[in-house]
Design a protein around this motif. Structure first.
Motif, PDB file in Angstrom:
ATOM      1  N   MET A  73      -2.281  -5.781   6.696  1.00 50.07           N
ATOM      2  CA  MET A  73      -2.418  -7.082   6.067  1.00 50.07           C
ATOM      3  C   MET A  73      -1.277  -7.374   5.086  1.00 50.07           C
ATOM      4  N   SER A  74      -0.345  -6.455   4.948  1.00 44.77           N
ATOM      5  CA  SER A  74       0.704  -6.622   3.942  1.00 44.77           C
ATOM      6  C   SER A  74       1.609  -7.823   4.217  1.00 44.77           C
ATOM      7  N   GLU A  75       1.619  -8.335   5.445  1.00 41.33           N
ATOM      8  CA  GLU A  75       2.446  -9.497   5.760  1.00 41.33           C
ATOM      9  C   GLU A  75       1.734 -10.818   5.485  1.00 41.33           C
ATOM     10  N   ALA A  76       0.484 -10.775   5.105  1.00 38.68           N
ATOM     11  CA  ALA A  76      -0.311 -11.989   4.913  1.00 38.68           C
ATOM     12  C   ALA A  76       0.058 -12.702   3.616  1.00 38.68           C
ATOM     13  N   ASP A  77       0.013 -14.035   3.664  1.00 33.70           N
ATOM     14  CA  ASP A  77       0.209 -14.844   2.461  1.00 33.70           C
ATOM     15  C   ASP A  77      -1.052 -14.873   1.612  1.00 33.70           C
ATOM     16  N   TYR A  78      -2.191 -14.851   2.264  1.00 34.96           N
ATOM     17  CA  TYR A  78      -3.489 -14.840   1.584  1.00 34.96           C
ATOM     18  C   TYR A  78      -4.332 -13.749   2.218  1.00 34.96           C
ATOM     19  N   ILE A  79      -5.138 -13.102   1.398  1.00 42.64           N
ATOM     20  CA  ILE A  79      -6.163 -12.200   1.915  1.00 42.64           C
ATOM     21  C   ILE A  79      -7.464 -12.629   1.261  1.00 42.64           C
ATOM     22  N   VAL A  80      -8.373 -13.120   2.071  1.00 33.72           N
ATOM     23  CA  VAL A  80      -9.686 -13.526   1.572  1.00 33.72           C
ATOM     24  C   VAL A  80     -10.734 -12.662   2.254  1.00 33.72           C
ATOM     25  N   THR A 115     -17.197  -1.272  -2.342  1.00 31.84           N
ATOM     26  CA  THR A 115     -16.135  -2.038  -1.694  1.00 31.84           C
ATOM     27  C   THR A 115     -15.845  -3.333  -2.440  1.00 31.84           C
ATOM     28  N   LEU A 116     -16.871  -4.068  -2.809  1.00 34.26           N
ATOM     29  CA  LEU A 116     -16.688  -5.353  -3.488  1.00 34.26           C
ATOM     30  C   LEU A 116     -15.878  -5.184  -4.773  1.00 34.26           C
ATOM     31  N   GLU A 117     -16.226  -4.205  -5.559  1.00 36.35           N
ATOM     32  CA  GLU A 117     -15.526  -3.964  -6.817  1.00 36.35           C
ATOM     33  C   GLU A 117     -14.073  -3.548  -6.580  1.00 36.35           C
ATOM     34  N   LYS A 118     -13.840  -2.738  -5.574  1.00 30.50           N
ATOM     35  CA  LYS A 118     -12.468  -2.331  -5.248  1.00 30.50           C
ATOM     36  C   LYS A 118     -11.642  -3.532  -4.808  1.00 30.50           C
ATOM     37  N   LEU A 119     -12.221  -4.405  -4.020  1.00 30.47           N
ATOM     38  CA  LEU A 119     -11.510  -5.600  -3.578  1.00 30.47           C
ATOM     39  C   LEU A 119     -11.210  -6.534  -4.744  1.00 30.47           C
ATOM     40  N   GLN A 120     -12.160  -6.698  -5.639  1.00 27.82           N
ATOM     41  CA  GLN A 120     -11.965  -7.568  -6.797  1.00 27.82           C
ATOM     42  C   GLN A 120     -10.852  -7.046  -7.699  1.00 27.82           C
ATOM     43  N   ALA A 121     -10.658  -5.750  -7.734  1.00 26.59           N
ATOM     44  CA  ALA A 121      -9.626  -5.147  -8.576  1.00 26.59           C
ATOM     45  C   ALA A 121      -8.260  -5.093  -7.897  1.00 26.59           C
ATOM     46  N   ASP A 122      -8.196  -5.379  -6.612  1.00 29.52           N
ATOM     47  CA  ASP A 122      -6.955  -5.273  -5.850  1.00 29.52           C
ATOM     48  C   ASP A 122      -6.153  -6.571  -5.974  1.00 29.52           C
ATOM     49  N   SER A 123      -4.983  -6.493  -6.533  1.00 39.97           N
ATOM     50  CA  SER A 123      -4.164  -7.693  -6.769  1.00 39.97           C
ATOM     51  C   SER A 123      -3.658  -8.329  -5.474  1.00 39.97           C
TER      52      SER A 123
END
Length: 71
Positions: free
Chosen positions: A1-8, A18-26
């Motif tokens: 996913m590193s080439e993506a402009d947005y990751i939702v 998982t939710l907390e890890k995603l929320q902390a990932d810039s």
């Protein structure tokens, strides 16, 4: 996913942090959680699509266990 402009991400009920890890990932543009009962893949997909910015023109909807190769 590193080439993506947005990751939702729409988390549909993980209980392993998982939710907390995603929320902390810039790298993650937006993350939300929604329990879908009864579970239906089409409902989860449609709900996740609501998180995508209006100016997006190429979309990929995937699960976390998928791998992408660059390019």
């Amino acid at each position: 996913m590193s080439e993506a402009d947005y990751i939702v991400v729409l988390d549909t009920g993980s209980t392993d942090g998982t939710l907390e890890k995603l929320q902390a990932d810039s790298r993650v543009t937006k993350v939300e959680s929604k329990i879908i009962k009864p579970w239906r893949f089409d409902v989860a997909r449609n709900e996740s699509m609501k998180l995508i910015p209006d100016d997006a023109n190429i979309l990929v909807c995937t699960d976390f266990d998928e791998l992408f190769t660059p390019g």
